[in-house]
Design a protein around this motif. Sequence first.
Motif, PDB file in Angstrom:
ATOM      1  N   GLN A  97       0.834  -1.200   0.000  1.00  0.00           N
ATOM      2  CA  GLN A  97       0.000   0.000   0.000  1.00  0.00           C
ATOM      3  C   GLN A  97       0.870   1.252   0.000  1.00  0.00           C
ATOM      4  OE1 GLN A  97      -2.871   0.165   3.162  1.00  0.00           O
ATOM      5  NE2 GLN A  97      -3.876   1.959   2.316  1.00  0.00           N
ATOM      6  N   GLU A  98       2.008   1.204   0.652  1.00  0.00           N
ATOM      7  CA  GLU A  98       2.906   2.365   0.698  1.00  0.00           C
ATOM      8  C   GLU A  98       3.417   2.706  -0.704  1.00  0.00           C
ATOM      9  OE1 GLU A  98       3.381  -0.365   2.869  1.00  0.00           O
ATOM     10  OE2 GLU A  98       2.189   0.700   4.371  1.00  0.00           O
ATOM     11  N   GLN A 101       0.522   4.192  -2.673  1.00  0.00           N
ATOM     12  CA  GLN A 101       0.229   5.579  -2.302  1.00  0.00           C
ATOM     13  C   GLN A 101       1.329   6.533  -2.741  1.00  0.00           C
ATOM     14  OE1 GLN A 101      -0.418   5.137   1.898  1.00  0.00           O
ATOM     15  NE2 GLN A 101      -2.622   4.767   1.641  1.00  0.00           N
ATOM     16  N   LYS A 102       2.532   6.044  -2.787  1.00  0.00           N
ATOM     17  CA  LYS A 102       3.675   6.874  -3.195  1.00  0.00           C
ATOM     18  C   LYS A 102       3.495   7.390  -4.628  1.00  0.00           C
ATOM     19  CE  LYS A 102       8.484   5.958  -4.231  1.00  0.00           C
ATOM     20  NZ  LYS A 102       9.555   4.988  -4.076  1.00  0.00           N
TER      21      LYS A 102
END
Length: 160
Positions: A97-98, A101-102
């Motif tokens: 998810q990181e 989102q990045k």
Amino acid sequence: TFLSLYMIISEGIHWCELVKPLATFISPITKPIACLFISFQLFAMMNVITAYFVESAFKAAAASEKDEMARDLWHVFEEDLKLSGGIKARKKIEVTQEVFQKHYNHPKMAEFIDMLGVDPDEASHIWELIDTDGAGKLDADHFINGCMKLIGSARAEMIW
């Protein structure tokens, strides 16, 4: 009779064989009426057949475009992970998810969010819809299939 009209349309009987006796024994106006009937039927039939093939082509093109967009977005993640050293050679690539989102400001992600019809401020919910098993990581197949489901016809119900 209706059978005679059907036979004209389906070439069971040539229209001249039916119209000549009608024009001779009933009225000459039956010729233009028969021509209008035959023209209308042929036009309507060709229109329906053409519409079917055009619609099929549009559906195929739309599906291809959606698949290509999901794959392009996956390649963005893949390249980022390779450049940042987040993956080792021969290791299965998984996006978290990181990482997802990045890339909210990446043009491919913006295009994906736009295709979904989602407000960019609400984009954080997209991950939850793609990561259906809640594992927090997605491989290529899971990601692309999730994107295709979101882009598909059921997306409005899933997002809202």
